[in-house]
Design a protein around this motif. Structure first.
Motif, PDB file in Angstrom:
ATOM      1  N   UNK A  55      34.832  16.107  33.532  1.00 53.15           N
ATOM      2  CA  UNK A  55      34.718  17.552  33.332  1.00 53.15           C
ATOM      3  C   UNK A  55      34.560  17.867  31.845  1.00 53.15           C
ATOM      4  N   UNK A  56      35.409  17.258  30.996  1.00 49.40           N
ATOM      5  CA  UNK A  56      35.335  17.515  29.556  1.00 49.40           C
ATOM      6  C   UNK A  56      34.012  17.045  28.969  1.00 49.40           C
ATOM      7  N   UNK A  57      33.495  15.936  29.472  1.00 51.23           N
ATOM      8  CA  UNK A  57      32.199  15.430  28.998  1.00 51.23           C
ATOM      9  C   UNK A  57      31.087  16.424  29.342  1.00 51.23           C
ATOM     10  N   UNK A  58      31.063  16.878  30.589  1.00 51.30           N
ATOM     11  CA  UNK A  58      30.046  17.852  31.019  1.00 51.30           C
ATOM     12  C   UNK A  58      30.185  19.163  30.250  1.00 51.30           C
ATOM     13  N   UNK A  59      31.411  19.595  30.026  1.00 51.90           N
ATOM     14  CA  UNK A  59      31.651  20.823  29.260  1.00 51.90           C
ATOM     15  C   UNK A  59      31.128  20.675  27.835  1.00 51.90           C
ATOM     16  N   UNK A  60      31.360  19.533  27.234  1.00 49.80           N
ATOM     17  CA  UNK A  60      30.880  19.268  25.878  1.00 49.80           C
ATOM     18  C   UNK A  60      29.358  19.326  25.822  1.00 49.80           C
ATOM     19  N   UNK A  61      28.692  18.702  26.789  1.00 45.11           N
ATOM     20  CA  UNK A  61      27.229  18.736  26.832  1.00 45.11           C
ATOM     21  C   UNK A  61      26.706  20.159  27.003  1.00 45.11           C
ATOM     22  N   UNK A  62      27.338  20.907  27.897  1.00 43.45           N
ATOM     23  CA  UNK A  62      26.914  22.285  28.153  1.00 43.45           C
ATOM     24  C   UNK A  62      27.093  23.157  26.915  1.00 43.45           C
ATOM     25  N   UNK A  63      28.239  23.031  26.247  1.00 41.42           N
ATOM     26  CA  UNK A  63      28.482  23.829  25.049  1.00 41.42           C
ATOM     27  C   UNK A  63      27.519  23.462  23.930  1.00 41.42           C
ATOM     28  N   UNK A  64      27.227  22.176  23.778  1.00 42.75           N
ATOM     29  CA  UNK A  64      26.272  21.743  22.758  1.00 42.75           C
ATOM     30  C   UNK A  64      24.907  22.352  23.026  1.00 42.75           C
ATOM     31  N   UNK A  65      24.479  22.317  24.275  1.00 43.98           N
ATOM     32  CA  UNK A  65      23.177  22.886  24.644  1.00 43.98           C
ATOM     33  C   UNK A  65      23.142  24.389  24.357  1.00 43.98           C
ATOM     34  N   UNK A  66      24.167  25.094  24.762  1.00 39.55           N
ATOM     35  CA  UNK A  66      24.220  26.546  24.541  1.00 39.55           C
ATOM     36  C   UNK A  66      24.201  26.861  23.048  1.00 39.55           C
ATOM     37  N   UNK A  67      24.962  26.104  22.279  1.00 46.23           N
ATOM     38  CA  UNK A  67      25.040  26.361  20.838  1.00 46.23           C
ATOM     39  C   UNK A  67      23.718  26.037  20.146  1.00 46.23           C
ATOM     40  N   UNK A  68      23.000  25.036  20.631  1.00 46.78           N
ATOM     41  CA  UNK A  68      21.687  24.716  20.059  1.00 46.78           C
ATOM     42  C   UNK A  68      20.693  25.834  20.319  1.00 46.78           C
ATOM     43  N   UNK A  69      20.729  26.389  21.516  1.00 44.15           N
ATOM     44  CA  UNK A  69      19.804  27.465  21.885  1.00 44.15           C
ATOM     45  C   UNK A  69      20.086  28.714  21.055  1.00 44.15           C
ATOM     46  N   UNK A  70      21.346  28.974  20.769  1.00 46.64           N
ATOM     47  CA  UNK A  70      21.719  30.188  20.049  1.00 46.64           C
ATOM     48  C   UNK A  70      21.499  30.086  18.549  1.00 46.64           C
ATOM     49  N   UNK A  71      21.282  28.898  18.045  1.00 46.86           N
ATOM     50  CA  UNK A  71      21.106  28.762  16.601  1.00 46.86           C
ATOM     51  C   UNK A  71      19.632  28.893  16.235  1.00 46.86           C
ATOM     52  N   UNK A  72      19.388  29.160  14.988  1.00 43.60           N
ATOM     53  CA  UNK A  72      18.025  29.276  14.479  1.00 43.60           C
ATOM     54  C   UNK A  72      17.653  27.939  13.842  1.00 43.60           C
ATOM     55  N   UNK A  73      17.410  26.942  14.710  1.00 43.40           N
ATOM     56  CA  UNK A  73      17.122  25.598  14.216  1.00 43.40           C
ATOM     57  C   UNK A  73      16.162  24.901  15.176  1.00 43.40           C
ATOM     58  N   UNK A  74      15.640  23.801  14.737  1.00 40.71           N
ATOM     59  CA  UNK A  74      14.736  23.002  15.538  1.00 40.71           C
ATOM     60  C   UNK A  74      15.418  21.663  15.818  1.00 40.71           C
ATOM     61  N   UNK A  75      15.346  21.209  17.057  1.00 43.88           N
ATOM     62  CA  UNK A  75      15.982  19.961  17.440  1.00 43.88           C
ATOM     63  C   UNK A  75      14.974  19.037  18.088  1.00 43.88           C
ATOM     64  N   UNK A  76      15.264  17.746  18.029  1.00 44.30           N
ATOM     65  CA  UNK A  76      14.441  16.746  18.702  1.00 44.30           C
ATOM     66  C   UNK A  76      15.123  16.327  19.991  1.00 44.30           C
ATOM     67  N   UNK A  77      14.341  16.213  21.061  1.00 38.62           N
ATOM     68  CA  UNK A  77      14.846  15.713  22.315  1.00 38.62           C
ATOM     69  C   UNK A  77      15.143  14.216  22.112  1.00 38.62           C
ATOM     70  N   UNK A  78      16.395  13.783  22.330  1.00 36.86           N
ATOM     71  CA  UNK A  78      16.740  12.383  22.066  1.00 36.86           C
ATOM     72  C   UNK A  78      16.022  11.402  22.983  1.00 36.86           C
ATOM     73  N   UNK A  79      15.566  11.851  24.125  1.00 40.63           N
ATOM     74  CA  UNK A  79      14.898  10.960  25.072  1.00 40.63           C
ATOM     75  C   UNK A  79      13.411  10.794  24.762  1.00 40.63           C
ATOM     76  N   UNK A  80      12.758  11.877  24.334  1.00 38.39           N
ATOM     77  CA  UNK A  80      11.314  11.822  24.107  1.00 38.39           C
ATOM     78  C   UNK A  80      10.933  11.824  22.635  1.00 38.39           C
ATOM     79  N   UNK A  81      11.822  12.282  21.786  1.00 39.42           N
ATOM     80  CA  UNK A  81      11.510  12.391  20.370  1.00 39.42           C
ATOM     81  C   UNK A  81      10.699  13.620  20.026  1.00 39.42           C
ATOM     82  N   UNK A  82      10.423  14.457  21.021  1.00 39.44           N
ATOM     83  CA  UNK A  82       9.634  15.670  20.798  1.00 39.44           C
ATOM     84  C   UNK A  82      10.549  16.832  20.427  1.00 39.44           C
ATOM     85  N   UNK A  83       9.957  17.799  19.704  1.00 34.32           N
ATOM     86  CA  UNK A  83      10.719  18.973  19.340  1.00 34.32           C
ATOM     87  C   UNK A  83      10.961  19.830  20.588  1.00 34.32           C
ATOM     88  N   UNK A  84      12.167  20.382  20.650  1.00 32.46           N
ATOM     89  CA  UNK A  84      12.481  21.247  21.792  1.00 32.46           C
ATOM     90  C   UNK A  84      12.958  22.583  21.312  1.00 32.46           C
TER      91      UNK A  84
END
Length: 84
Positions: A55-84
């Motif tokens: 549960x804590x692992x899934x919560x951590x992933x979900x919070x990281x995703x939400x926080x990335x979307x809310x920030x004004x930044x560019x991230x790379x998808x770790x699986x594909x290496x493409x910008x998301x």
């Protein structure tokens, strides 16, 4: 809101409480509950060390995703290496 049923003096309970604090997520600690250690969220109860860790692992992933979307930044998808 997340409610963590905490067992006093239990090292695993202390670890979970610290993890919730580090995730900076709103939660409430209830000490001395008969179902401790357990996490309750939206009428769902998570019990057992393996289930709580998952549960804590899934919560951590979900919070990281939400926080990335809310920030004004560019991230790379770790699986594909493409910008998301």
């Amino acid at each position: 809101m997340i409610v963590f049923h905490h067992k006093a003096g239990d090292p695993f309970s202390e670890e979970v409480a610290q993890s919730l604090k580090e995730l900076v997520v709103a939660h409430k600690l209830l000490e001395g509950s008969g179902q401790a250690p357990a996490i309750e969220e939206d009428h769902t109860l998570v019990q057992g060390e393996a289930a709580i860790r998952a549960y804590l692992h899934e919560l951590s992933l979900e919070l990281t995703h939400i926080r990335e979307i809310q920030s004004d930044a560019c991230y790379l998808d770790p699986e594909t290496g493409e910008m998301c």
